[in-house]
Design a protein around this motif. Structure first.
Motif, PDB file in Angstrom:
ATOM      1  N   LEU A  78       0.829  -1.202   0.000  1.00  0.00           N
ATOM      2  CA  LEU A  78       0.000   0.000   0.000  1.00  0.00           C
ATOM      3  C   LEU A  78       0.866   1.255   0.000  1.00  0.00           C
ATOM      4  O   LEU A  78       0.601   2.220  -0.741  1.00  0.00           O
ATOM      5  N   ASN A  79       1.918   1.235   0.792  1.00  0.00           N
ATOM      6  CA  ASN A  79       2.824   2.379   0.859  1.00  0.00           C
ATOM      7  C   ASN A  79       3.542   2.599  -0.468  1.00  0.00           C
ATOM      8  O   ASN A  79       3.641   3.733  -0.964  1.00  0.00           O
ATOM      9  N   ILE A  80       4.033   1.526  -1.069  1.00  0.00           N
ATOM     10  CA  ILE A  80       4.761   1.647  -2.337  1.00  0.00           C
ATOM     11  C   ILE A  80       3.851   2.163  -3.448  1.00  0.00           C
ATOM     12  O   ILE A  80       4.212   3.073  -4.207  1.00  0.00           O
ATOM     13  N   VAL A  81       2.653   1.601  -3.542  1.00  0.00           N
ATOM     14  CA  VAL A  81       1.736   2.016  -4.608  1.00  0.00           C
ATOM     15  C   VAL A  81       1.271   3.454  -4.397  1.00  0.00           C
ATOM     16  O   VAL A  81       1.119   4.222  -5.358  1.00  0.00           O
ATOM     17  N   SER A  82       1.061   3.855  -3.138  1.00  0.00           N
ATOM     18  CA  SER A  82       0.656   5.231  -2.860  1.00  0.00           C
ATOM     19  C   SER A  82       1.730   6.220  -3.299  1.00  0.00           C
ATOM     20  O   SER A  82       1.442   7.228  -3.966  1.00  0.00           O
ATOM     21  N   LEU A  83       2.976   5.943  -2.949  1.00  0.00           N
ATOM     22  CA  LEU A  83       4.077   6.814  -3.374  1.00  0.00           C
ATOM     23  C   LEU A  83       4.245   6.786  -4.888  1.00  0.00           C
ATOM     24  O   LEU A  83       4.541   7.807  -5.521  1.00  0.00           O
ATOM     25  N   GLN A  84       4.040   5.624  -5.451  1.00  0.00           N
ATOM     26  CA  GLN A  84       4.142   5.487  -6.903  1.00  0.00           C
ATOM     27  C   GLN A  84       3.109   6.365  -7.615  1.00  0.00           C
ATOM     28  O   GLN A  84       3.427   7.053  -8.600  1.00  0.00           O
ATOM     29  N   ASN A  85       1.878   6.367  -7.117  1.00  0.00           N
ATOM     30  CA  ASN A  85       0.830   7.189  -7.724  1.00  0.00           C
ATOM     31  C   ASN A  85       1.117   8.682  -7.560  1.00  0.00           C
ATOM     32  O   ASN A  85       0.823   9.485  -8.453  1.00  0.00           O
TER      33      ASN A  85
END
Length: 267
Positions: free
Chosen positions: A43-50
């Protein structure tokens, strides 16, 4: 187990549960475990990615704030890199077996009843479980040494130092992390005897009632068996495996040639 009362302050009780659990863990566990938190990491990685995708779009469209966006870009890239690195580091740990995982879950549920009651929706102790690897452990061990350190008597497999440092695991019958001198010497002796047997056995078979067909079949089977054994039973590089197999094959080929010549002369 601690007595839990709903009227107690969750923060105070959680603190008591925490200290009780850590105290018991230090007494009972030499190797500590931790959660993977796979969902939260992703969740953290995808949030930063977005967020980085949105920032890239604003830069391409020329709508970015020239004063604030460079600093924001640095922070986002740093957070994103750290998030990926942290997730990768967590997953490199040694995962607990399903049986050990269930044991850990039951222990945590019994030690933290307040969390079980307050976090029913997320099931707080459902996660992949990993454990911290001892820095002195022999993590890359070939099949023979790993097999013997797990099945030989503990007084042989544990070194004096590891027995002292991991007394709890020693008493519980768990395998050691290091390879003792007794195990190492036993494996060396076994490998030496196998090497002798690998040469003597085909020679004995071929020399009794010798024939070219029998010699070729016997030597071929033993060459294949030797190649399979050294490939799966020992940790060797490709070049070492090739050299060992070629050397063994050359010895058998020489013996086949000598034996066939002797048979022809005798006939």
């Amino acid at each position: 187990m601690n007595d839990f009362h709903l009227g107690q302050s969750p923060e105070n009780f959680h603190g008591q549960e925490l200290t009780d659990y850590v105290d018991q863990s230090i007494k009972d566990e030499e190797v500590f475990h931790y959660f993977g938190f796979e969902y939260l990491h992703r969740l953290n990685i995808v949030s930063l990615q977005n967020q980085l995708i949105a920032l890239r779009e604003s830069i391409a469209a020329g709508t970015c704030n020239r004063d604030q966006d460079p600093d924001r870009l640095k922070c986002l890239l740093s957070d994103y890199t750290n998030a990926v690195r942290n997730y990768n580091y967590v997953r490199q740990g040694q995962r607990l077996s399903p049986q050990e995982t269930e044991t850990r879950k039951l222990r945590l549920k019994s030690k933290f009843p307040s969390m079980v009651l307050r976090h029913r929706k997320t099931r707080p102790f459902e996660s992949h479980y990993y454990y911290l690897q001892d820095g002195n452990s022999d993590s890359k061990v070939e099949f023979f040494r790993d097999f013997l350190r797990r099945h030989l008597p503990r007084r042989w497999t544990y070194t004096k130092e590891e027995r002292h440092n991991r007394l709890q695991e020693y008493q519980q019958g768990k395998p050691p992390l290091q390879i003792s001198k007794a195990v190492d010497k036993t494996v060396r002796l076994g490998v030496s005897l196998l090497a002798v047997a690998a040469l003597v056995a085909p020679m004995c078979i071929m020399i009794l009632n010798p024939s070219m067909t029998k010699s070729l079949i016997t030597s071929s089977l033993f060459m294949i068996a030797f190649a399979v054994g050294i490939s799966f039973g020992m940790k060797t590089s490709n070049s070492e495996t090739l050299v060992a197999t070629a050397t063994y094959s050359a010895v058998l080929v020489v013996f086949v040639g000598t034996n066939s010549g002797s048979s022809s002369g005798a006939s």
